[in-house]
Design a protein around this motif. Sequence first.
Motif, PDB file in Angstrom:
ATOM      1  N   UNK A   1       0.815  -1.222   0.000  1.00  0.00           N
ATOM      2  CA  UNK A   1       0.000   0.000   0.000  1.00  0.00           C
ATOM      3  C   UNK A   1       0.844   1.266   0.000  1.00  0.00           C
ATOM      4  N   UNK A   2       2.157   1.127   0.007  1.00  0.00           N
ATOM      5  CA  UNK A   2       3.036   2.292   0.032  1.00  0.00           C
ATOM      6  C   UNK A   2       3.342   2.777  -1.373  1.00  0.00           C
ATOM      7  N   UNK A   3       3.397   4.106  -1.547  1.00  0.00           N
ATOM      8  CA  UNK A   3       3.793   4.639  -2.850  1.00  0.00           C
ATOM      9  C   UNK A   3       5.317   4.661  -2.959  1.00  0.00           C
TER      10      UNK A   3
ATOM     11  N   UNK B   1      10.964  -0.779   9.466  1.00  0.00           N
ATOM     12  CA  UNK B   1      11.496   0.558   9.226  1.00  0.00           C
ATOM     13  C   UNK B   1      10.516   1.674   9.585  1.00  0.00           C
ATOM     14  N   UNK B   2       9.342   1.313  10.131  1.00  0.00           N
ATOM     15  CA  UNK B   2       8.419   2.315  10.673  1.00  0.00           C
ATOM     16  C   UNK B   2       8.112   1.931  12.110  1.00  0.00           C
ATOM     17  N   UNK B   3       7.517   2.875  12.856  1.00  0.00           N
ATOM     18  CA  UNK B   3       7.108   2.532  14.222  1.00  0.00           C
ATOM     19  C   UNK B   3       6.086   1.408  14.126  1.00  0.00           C
TER      20      UNK B   3
ATOM     21  N   UNK C   1      -4.139  11.506  11.938  1.00  0.00           N
ATOM     22  CA  UNK C   1      -3.386  10.258  11.867  1.00  0.00           C
ATOM     23  C   UNK C   1      -3.464   9.725  10.446  1.00  0.00           C
ATOM     24  N   UNK C   2      -2.440   8.997  10.023  1.00  0.00           N
ATOM     25  CA  UNK C   2      -2.451   8.382   8.702  1.00  0.00           C
ATOM     26  C   UNK C   2      -3.202   7.063   8.709  1.00  0.00           C
ATOM     27  N   UNK C   3      -3.733   6.666   7.544  1.00  0.00           N
ATOM     28  CA  UNK C   3      -4.485   5.406   7.510  1.00  0.00           C
ATOM     29  C   UNK C   3      -3.568   4.188   7.436  1.00  0.00           C
ATOM     30  N   UNK C   4      -2.232   4.401   7.396  1.00  0.00           N
ATOM     31  CA  UNK C   4      -1.268   3.311   7.458  1.00  0.00           C
ATOM     32  C   UNK C   4      -0.425   3.400   8.734  1.00  0.00           C
ATOM     33  N   UNK C   5      -0.976   4.025   9.745  1.00  0.00           N
ATOM     34  CA  UNK C   5      -0.321   4.182  11.051  1.00  0.00           C
ATOM     35  C   UNK C   5      -0.877   3.129  11.993  1.00  0.00           C
ATOM     36  N   UNK C   6      -0.001   2.504  12.777  1.00  0.00           N
ATOM     37  CA  UNK C   6      -0.514   1.510  13.728  1.00  0.00           C
ATOM     38  C   UNK C   6      -1.406   2.131  14.786  1.00  0.00           C
ATOM     39  N   UNK C   7      -1.355   3.457  14.968  1.00  0.00           N
ATOM     40  CA  UNK C   7      -2.232   4.124  15.931  1.00  0.00           C
ATOM     41  C   UNK C   7      -3.598   4.486  15.349  1.00  0.00           C
ATOM     42  N   UNK C   8      -3.844   4.157  14.097  1.00  0.00           N
ATOM     43  CA  UNK C   8      -5.077   4.570  13.423  1.00  0.00           C
ATOM     44  C   UNK C   8      -6.316   4.230  14.245  1.00  0.00           C
ATOM     45  N   UNK C   9      -6.481   2.965  14.581  1.00  0.00           N
ATOM     46  CA  UNK C   9      -7.730   2.533  15.207  1.00  0.00           C
ATOM     47  C   UNK C   9      -7.897   3.116  16.606  1.00  0.00           C
TER      48      UNK C   9
ATOM     49  N   UNK D   1      -2.853   7.129   2.782  1.00  0.00           N
ATOM     50  CA  UNK D   1      -1.508   6.904   2.271  1.00  0.00           C
ATOM     51  C   UNK D   1      -0.388   7.328   3.188  1.00  0.00           C
ATOM     52  N   UNK D   2      -0.716   7.802   4.392  1.00  0.00           N
ATOM     53  CA  UNK D   2       0.312   8.288   5.324  1.00  0.00           C
ATOM     54  C   UNK D   2       0.643   7.217   6.351  1.00  0.00           C
ATOM     55  N   UNK D   3       1.947   6.992   6.556  1.00  0.00           N
ATOM     56  CA  UNK D   3       2.417   6.104   7.612  1.00  0.00           C
ATOM     57  C   UNK D   3       2.721   6.948   8.845  1.00  0.00           C
ATOM     58  N   UNK D   4       3.175   6.308   9.898  1.00  0.00           N
ATOM     59  CA  UNK D   4       3.538   7.033  11.115  1.00  0.00           C
ATOM     60  C   UNK D   4       4.743   7.938  10.819  1.00  0.00           C
ATOM     61  N   UNK D   5       4.521   9.250  10.892  1.00  0.00           N
ATOM     62  CA  UNK D   5       5.607  10.196  10.673  1.00  0.00           C
ATOM     63  C   UNK D   5       5.755  10.709   9.256  1.00  0.00           C
ATOM     64  N   UNK D   6       4.827  10.372   8.352  1.00  0.00           N
ATOM     65  CA  UNK D   6       4.940  10.854   6.975  1.00  0.00           C
ATOM     66  C   UNK D   6       5.125  12.366   6.924  1.00  0.00           C
ATOM     67  N   UNK D   7       4.334  13.102   7.701  1.00  0.00           N
ATOM     68  CA  UNK D   7       4.363  14.565   7.609  1.00  0.00           C
ATOM     69  C   UNK D   7       5.695  15.143   8.045  1.00  0.00           C
ATOM     70  N   UNK D   8       6.462  14.384   8.843  1.00  0.00           N
ATOM     71  CA  UNK D   8       7.775  14.828   9.308  1.00  0.00           C
ATOM     72  C   UNK D   8       8.877  14.330   8.384  1.00  0.00           C
ATOM     73  N   UNK D   9       8.810  13.060   8.012  1.00  0.00           N
ATOM     74  CA  UNK D   9       9.887  12.413   7.262  1.00  0.00           C
ATOM     75  C   UNK D   9       9.849  12.721   5.770  1.00  0.00           C
TER      76      UNK D   9
END
Length: 320
Positions: free
Chosen positions: A6-8, A209-211, A255-263, A286-294
């Motif tokens: 699901x990652x671009x 490679x992600x949280x 929160x991103x929809x590919x973040x483990x904190x989503x739910x 399409x955002x993982x944990x930290x996309x907006x920073x990384x």
Amino acid sequence: MRFEDRLDEAHLALLETIPAEMLDLSDVPTARATLAGRAEAMKEQAPEIPGVEIEDHHIPGPDGDPDVMVRVYTPSGVDAPMPGFLWIHGGGMVLGNVAMDDVKCKAAAASVGCVVASVEYRLAPENPHPAPVEDCFAGLQWFASNAGSLGVDPARIAIGGGSAGGGLAAALALLARDRGVDIIHQQLIFPMLDDRNITRSSHYVQHPKVWNRETNLAGWSALLGKPAGSEDVSPYAAPARADDLSGLAPAFIIVGDLDLFLDEDIEYAGRLAAAGVPTELHVMPGAVHGTSVLLPDHPVSKRWQAIEMGALKHALTGGG
């Protein structure tokens, strides 16, 4: 579908650059040093943000504990009292420092027109709960008590944080309510809220490679001083454990929809709303944990940053 599928291309390329050591909590000193080095490199590449003065203050910590460093970012040349924003950095409760969010805090001070105070709280596992959140509460008390000398309007103070800092901010909102300290807004950026890790998304994200699930369980266990998901965990450690969310400051959660904190973030937003707390929730596709920073130049990050700063500005000044 697998997480990786699901990652671009931009995210896949980013993950190739993440050092494995940065998320290996079996060696916390190396993980801290690796994260600090990467954050410093990103800071050097970021555009300059003029017109913001920075000053470090060492304030009394909780009773019997060490002083707490609070870094204050103040827009230059403003005479009238400004709103205040207390920020709490992330790092899974075990990593990170104030310096890694210098650019973010300067940007918030400049774009919103507020005084930002960032708290250097003690980290687990050396300092388990309640040390981190009590340091943050000491920072909030100091910020509010010294509002006049800092150029802050004491009636317009908000709190916020990212990841672990978002979880600490949510916990701080509970403490502020219960101890009678007024805040007007809580800005929760992909917050780390629930040590139980029982949601679908907490199982779904396991990429090294992600949280991910493994690091998250390790971070919670370090904070709690016992296994994540144990009985009798304080809501001031894991805010999702709180039974009563009424009377809290209005909340913004993204929160991103590919973040483990989503739910857990969606569930917390729903519980806040059900408790009568004005709540704004954004889920970024399409955002993982930290996309907006990384990946700050990614299209989803630009949308994210505009939404995040717009919400803070609206909360503090009424502007959008």
